[in-house]
Design a protein around this motif. Sequence first.
Motif, short mmCIF file in Angstrom:
data_model
loop_
_atom_site.label_atom_id
_atom_site.label_comp_id
_atom_site.label_asym_id
_atom_site.label_seq_id
_atom_site.Cartn_x
_atom_site.Cartn_y
_atom_site.Cartn_z
N ALA A 191 18.69 -12.03 -91.18
CA ALA A 191 17.23 -11.98 -91.59
C ALA A 191 17.28 -12.61 -93.03
N VAL A 192 18.21 -11.99 -94.12
CA VAL A 192 18.17 -12.46 -95.39
C VAL A 192 18.53 -13.95 -95.46
N GLN A 193 19.17 -14.23 -94.66
CA GLN A 193 19.68 -15.65 -94.70
C GLN A 193 18.53 -16.85 -94.38
N TRP A 194 17.86 -16.15 -93.20
CA TRP A 194 16.59 -16.99 -92.98
C TRP A 194 15.74 -17.26 -93.96
N TRP A 195 15.35 -16.17 -94.89
CA TRP A 195 14.57 -16.00 -95.89
C TRP A 195 15.10 -16.97 -97.11
N VAL A 196 16.54 -16.82 -97.46
CA VAL A 196 17.01 -17.87 -98.19
C VAL A 196 16.91 -19.17 -97.80
N PHE A 197 16.83 -19.67 -96.85
CA PHE A 197 16.60 -20.97 -96.21
C PHE A 197 15.18 -21.26 -96.65
N GLY A 198 14.18 -20.48 -96.35
CA GLY A 198 12.82 -20.66 -96.79
C GLY A 198 12.92 -20.91 -98.19
N VAL A 199 13.29 -20.17 -98.92
CA VAL A 199 13.20 -20.29 -100.59
C VAL A 199 13.80 -21.79 -100.83
N PHE A 200 15.25 -22.09 -100.06
CA PHE A 200 15.59 -23.27 -100.62
C PHE A 200 14.92 -24.44 -100.07
N ALA A 201 14.25 -24.32 -99.03
CA ALA A 201 13.32 -25.50 -98.68
C ALA A 201 12.27 -25.81 -99.66
N ILE A 202 11.53 -24.72 -100.14
CA ILE A 202 10.47 -24.80 -101.14
C ILE A 202 11.08 -25.21 -102.36
N TRP A 203 12.47 -24.92 -102.78
CA TRP A 203 13.21 -25.41 -104.21
C TRP A 203 13.35 -27.06 -104.01
N MET A 204 13.87 -27.33 -102.70
CA MET A 204 14.08 -28.68 -102.59
C MET A 204 12.81 -29.56 -102.49
N TRP A 205 11.85 -29.12 -101.96
CA TRP A 205 10.59 -29.84 -102.00
C TRP A 205 10.04 -30.14 -103.38
N ALA A 249 7.41 -21.19 -92.53
CA ALA A 249 6.78 -20.13 -91.53
C ALA A 249 8.06 -19.99 -90.69
N ALA A 250 8.44 -20.88 -90.14
CA ALA A 250 9.58 -20.61 -88.99
C ALA A 250 10.80 -19.54 -89.73
N CYS A 251 11.13 -20.06 -90.95
CA CYS A 251 12.28 -19.19 -91.57
C CYS A 251 11.80 -17.68 -91.83
N VAL A 252 10.37 -17.50 -92.27
CA VAL A 252 9.87 -16.11 -92.38
C VAL A 252 9.69 -15.19 -90.86
N LEU A 253 9.47 -15.93 -90.00
CA LEU A 253 9.30 -15.42 -88.54
C LEU A 253 10.74 -15.11 -87.96
N LEU A 254 11.51 -15.94 -88.19
CA LEU A 254 13.06 -15.74 -87.69
C LEU A 254 13.73 -14.97 -88.50
N GLY A 255 13.50 -14.56 -89.81
CA GLY A 255 14.00 -13.60 -90.61
C GLY A 255 13.28 -11.99 -90.12
N LEU A 256 12.06 -12.17 -89.75
CA LEU A 256 11.34 -10.82 -89.28
C LEU A 256 12.03 -10.47 -87.81
N TRP A 257 12.23 -11.78 -87.12
CA TRP A 257 12.77 -11.09 -85.89
C TRP A 257 13.99 -10.57 -85.74
N GLN A 258 14.93 -11.19 -86.79
CA GLN A 258 16.27 -10.58 -87.00
C GLN A 258 16.21 -9.37 -87.59
N LEU A 259 15.16 -9.06 -88.54
CA LEU A 259 14.93 -7.54 -88.84
C LEU A 259 14.62 -6.51 -87.86
N GLY A 260 13.96 -7.11 -87.01
CA GLY A 260 13.58 -6.36 -85.75
C GLY A 260 14.55 -5.92 -85.14
#
Length: 251
Positions: free
Chosen positions: A214-228, A22-33
């Motif tokens: 923004a893309v970098q934050w979303w990649v972090f979110g996907v990476f967290a899911i993959w590691m989990w 959730a944090a990665c998604v929100l930070l990505g949206l913020w950077q996109l804004g």
Amino acid sequence: MLRGLFTPRWVGYTALLLVAVAACVLLGLWQLGVARDEGLKEAVRSAGVLERAPLQDVLDPHAAFTAPLSNRPVTATGTYDAARSLVVVERRLDGTDGSWVVTPLVTAEGTVAVLRGLTPGTPTTAPTPPTGTVAVDGTLGPGESPRTGPALPGEQRRSVDLASLVNEWPGDLYNAVVFASAERVDGSVVATDLQRVPPPSLDAPLNLRNAAYAVQWWVFGVFAIWMWWKMYRAEQEGAPETVAPREEVAA
């Protein structure tokens, strides 16, 4: 295999994952804004609804043109220097090809470029502006970058290049263009055959650096899911199999 998710340890890991994603998604949206420069566009929109003010109360000659000044309603009062009018070629408005008519307005504080409107075709001389003291209602916009090309005849130019005009027009030059919506002499609106040009578009270009963040934050979110998932799967595959107790068969 999924039963292991309901152990206290993996419930905690899953909750931590959801917070991180959730944090990665929100930070990505913020950077996109930020990349879309929403704050800047909002400032420009706000400038457009401000009460019209005298030009000299909004901007000083030679002062830098800042983004919040775009679309700012102003009134500039002075006399047109018709001999220094420009015909800016290769323009289009509402399906009409033509040229911008730009005339310097000499005020008590300095000279400002007034975009009076669009005229059809590519005349070599600009239409005559109103004489006497003229009050020009309009909105502010920035000057343009120079455009290169073969020499043009008469008063024709390829852009409203204020950096060049500062050396050609007398007096202190405002670093802005007034997009005229009305011209008044002695309080009466002057009729014109020119088609008024609206102020520049509010669209702001995408900031590629912040878009990449923004893309970098979303990649972090996907990476967290993959590691989990990788940790959970490794644990489940490495867990010893539960073997049912063997029953003794009586001889």
